[in-house]
Motif scaffolding. Structure first.
Motif, PDB file in Angstrom:
ATOM      1  N   THR A 164       0.831  -1.203   0.000  1.00  0.00           N
ATOM      2  CA  THR A 164       0.000   0.000   0.000  1.00  0.00           C
ATOM      3  C   THR A 164       0.868   1.255   0.000  1.00  0.00           C
ATOM      4  N   ALA A 165       1.921   1.268   0.799  1.00  0.00           N
ATOM      5  CA  ALA A 165       2.814   2.430   0.858  1.00  0.00           C
ATOM      6  C   ALA A 165       3.515   2.644  -0.481  1.00  0.00           C
ATOM      7  N   CYS A 166       3.964   1.567  -1.113  1.00  0.00           N
ATOM      8  CA  CYS A 166       4.614   1.682  -2.428  1.00  0.00           C
ATOM      9  C   CYS A 166       3.627   2.169  -3.480  1.00  0.00           C
ATOM     10  N   THR A 167       2.401   1.706  -3.399  1.00  0.00           N
ATOM     11  CA  THR A 167       1.369   2.156  -4.332  1.00  0.00           C
ATOM     12  C   THR A 167       1.097   3.644  -4.138  1.00  0.00           C
ATOM     13  N   ALA A 168       0.983   4.077  -2.897  1.00  0.00           N
ATOM     14  CA  ALA A 168       0.736   5.498  -2.619  1.00  0.00           C
ATOM     15  C   ALA A 168       1.886   6.362  -3.129  1.00  0.00           C
ATOM     16  N   LEU A 169       3.113   5.931  -2.896  1.00  0.00           N
ATOM     17  CA  LEU A 169       4.274   6.672  -3.389  1.00  0.00           C
ATOM     18  C   LEU A 169       4.243   6.743  -4.915  1.00  0.00           C
ATOM     19  N   SER A 170       3.887   5.653  -5.555  1.00  0.00           N
ATOM     20  CA  SER A 170       3.809   5.617  -7.018  1.00  0.00           C
ATOM     21  C   SER A 170       2.718   6.538  -7.552  1.00  0.00           C
ATOM     22  N   ILE A 187       3.160   9.620 -10.085  1.00  0.00           N
ATOM     23  CA  ILE A 187       2.407   9.742 -11.339  1.00  0.00           C
ATOM     24  C   ILE A 187       1.713  11.103 -11.409  1.00  0.00           C
ATOM     25  N   ALA A 188       1.156  11.561 -10.296  1.00  0.00           N
ATOM     26  CA  ALA A 188       0.472  12.863 -10.282  1.00  0.00           C
ATOM     27  C   ALA A 188       1.457  13.982 -10.623  1.00  0.00           C
ATOM     28  N   PHE A 189       2.611  14.007  -9.950  1.00  0.00           N
ATOM     29  CA  PHE A 189       3.605  15.038 -10.244  1.00  0.00           C
ATOM     30  C   PHE A 189       4.118  14.897 -11.671  1.00  0.00           C
ATOM     31  N   GLY A 190       4.460  13.679 -12.057  1.00  0.00           N
ATOM     32  CA  GLY A 190       5.002  13.453 -13.395  1.00  0.00           C
ATOM     33  C   GLY A 190       4.033  13.841 -14.489  1.00  0.00           C
ATOM     34  N   SER A 191       2.776  13.500 -14.317  1.00  0.00           N
ATOM     35  CA  SER A 191       1.765  13.841 -15.322  1.00  0.00           C
ATOM     36  C   SER A 191       1.590  15.346 -15.443  1.00  0.00           C
ATOM     37  N   ALA A 192       1.591  16.038 -14.317  1.00  0.00           N
ATOM     38  CA  ALA A 192       1.472  17.504 -14.359  1.00  0.00           C
ATOM     39  C   ALA A 192       2.642  18.111 -15.117  1.00  0.00           C
ATOM     40  N   PHE A 193       3.846  17.598 -14.894  1.00  0.00           N
ATOM     41  CA  PHE A 193       5.023  18.129 -15.583  1.00  0.00           C
ATOM     42  C   PHE A 193       5.008  17.778 -17.068  1.00  0.00           C
ATOM     43  N   LEU A 194       4.409  16.660 -17.427  1.00  0.00           N
ATOM     44  CA  LEU A 194       4.293  16.297 -18.843  1.00  0.00           C
ATOM     45  C   LEU A 194       3.229  17.116 -19.556  1.00  0.00           C
ATOM     46  N   ILE A 195       2.076  17.282 -18.929  1.00  0.00           N
ATOM     47  CA  ILE A 195       0.934  17.919 -19.575  1.00  0.00           C
ATOM     48  C   ILE A 195       1.044  19.445 -19.583  1.00  0.00           C
ATOM     49  N   GLY A 235       4.971  24.353 -17.819  1.00  0.00           N
ATOM     50  CA  GLY A 235       5.162  25.731 -17.359  1.00  0.00           C
ATOM     51  C   GLY A 235       4.432  26.005 -16.057  1.00  0.00           C
ATOM     52  N   PRO A 236       3.105  25.822 -16.047  1.00  0.00           N
ATOM     53  CA  PRO A 236       2.367  26.056 -14.797  1.00  0.00           C
ATOM     54  C   PRO A 236       2.811  25.130 -13.657  1.00  0.00           C
ATOM     55  N   ALA A 237       3.084  23.867 -13.974  1.00  0.00           N
ATOM     56  CA  ALA A 237       3.473  22.923 -12.928  1.00  0.00           C
ATOM     57  C   ALA A 237       4.800  23.302 -12.285  1.00  0.00           C
ATOM     58  N   ALA A 253       8.358  12.600 -17.321  1.00  0.00           N
ATOM     59  CA  ALA A 253       8.395  11.261 -17.930  1.00  0.00           C
ATOM     60  C   ALA A 253       9.159  10.293 -17.040  1.00  0.00           C
ATOM     61  N   ARG A 254      10.267  10.755 -16.491  1.00  0.00           N
ATOM     62  CA  ARG A 254      11.066   9.909 -15.592  1.00  0.00           C
ATOM     63  C   ARG A 254      10.213   9.439 -14.425  1.00  0.00           C
ATOM     64  N   ASP A 255       9.466  10.359 -13.821  1.00  0.00           N
ATOM     65  CA  ASP A 255       8.661   9.991 -12.664  1.00  0.00           C
ATOM     66  C   ASP A 255       7.542   9.018 -13.024  1.00  0.00           C
ATOM     67  N   VAL A 256       6.901   9.226 -14.166  1.00  0.00           N
ATOM     68  CA  VAL A 256       5.839   8.311 -14.588  1.00  0.00           C
ATOM     69  C   VAL A 256       6.409   6.914 -14.848  1.00  0.00           C
ATOM     70  N   VAL A 257       7.558   6.843 -15.480  1.00  0.00           N
ATOM     71  CA  VAL A 257       8.187   5.543 -15.757  1.00  0.00           C
ATOM     72  C   VAL A 257       8.592   4.844 -14.457  1.00  0.00           C
ATOM     73  N   LEU A 258       9.190   5.584 -13.529  1.00  0.00           N
ATOM     74  CA  LEU A 258       9.567   4.981 -12.247  1.00  0.00           C
ATOM     75  C   LEU A 258       8.345   4.449 -11.503  1.00  0.00           C
ATOM     76  N   ALA A 259       7.278   5.224 -11.499  1.00  0.00           N
ATOM     77  CA  ALA A 259       6.051   4.792 -10.827  1.00  0.00           C
ATOM     78  C   ALA A 259       5.451   3.574 -11.524  1.00  0.00           C
ATOM     79  N   GLY A 260       5.430   3.612 -12.841  1.00  0.00           N
ATOM     80  CA  GLY A 260       4.887   2.473 -13.584  1.00  0.00           C
ATOM     81  C   GLY A 260       5.679   1.198 -13.348  1.00  0.00           C
ATOM     82  N   GLY A 261       6.997   1.317 -13.300  1.00  0.00           N
ATOM     83  CA  GLY A 261       7.836   0.148 -13.026  1.00  0.00           C
ATOM     84  C   GLY A 261       7.559  -0.438 -11.651  1.00  0.00           C
ATOM     85  N   LEU A 262       7.435   0.440 -10.659  1.00  0.00           N
ATOM     86  CA  LEU A 262       7.152  -0.038  -9.300  1.00  0.00           C
ATOM     87  C   LEU A 262       5.760  -0.660  -9.222  1.00  0.00           C
ATOM     88  N   LEU A 263       4.776  -0.018  -9.821  1.00  0.00           N
ATOM     89  CA  LEU A 263       3.425  -0.582  -9.797  1.00  0.00           C
ATOM     90  C   LEU A 263       3.361  -1.930 -10.515  1.00  0.00           C
TER      91      LEU A 263
END
Length: 122
Positions: free
Chosen positions: A5-11, A15-23, A26-28, A51-61
């Motif tokens: 559960t803790a690993c899922t929450a961290l992931s 993903i939330a931070f990574g997605s904001a930076f991808l989408i 500038g604002p993020a 992208a790095r953060d989304v990939v790291l989260a996806g790998g862990l999930l």
């Protein structure tokens, strides 16, 4: 809270931070790096970090889903978080103080979580 559960929450946070930076890089990133966040170069680097953060989260999930070893994914995220905090500190007064404090707190907190989770992994 279970390790899974803790690993899922961290992931999910990653993903939330990574997605904001991808989408919307500038604002993020405007609170983090200031007025320069709207420049093409800053947006490119923010998208790369996202992208790095989304990939790291996806790998862990994916490792969690398959009941595979997680430690390598946790450590990779921990190193990314330490890099973000260190780079932010190194930027010093070149970026807004509030951005430095928030980034060091968030990345530092995630790094601490990574240390704890890596120690309990597998």
């Amino acid at each position: 809270m279970s390790h899974r559960t803790a690993c899922t929450a961290l992931s999910l946070g990653r993903i939330a931070f990574g997605s904001a930076f991808l989408i919307a890089p500038g604002p993020a990133a405007s609170n983090w790096i200031g007025a320069d966040a709207e420049s093409a170069g800053a947006q490119l680097l923010c998208r790369a970090v996202g992208a790095r953060d989304v990939v790291l989260a996806g790998g862990l999930l994916n490792a969690i889903r398959r009941a595979a070893p997680c430690r390598s994914w946790i450590v990779a995220g921990l190193l990314a978080d330490l890099t973000d905090a260190g780079a932010t500190i190194a930027a010093g007064g070149g970026i807004p103080r509030s951005g430095r404090l928030a980034t060091v707190a968030i990345a530092g907190g995630a790094a601490i979580a990574g240390v704890v989770l890596a120690g309990a992994a597998d």
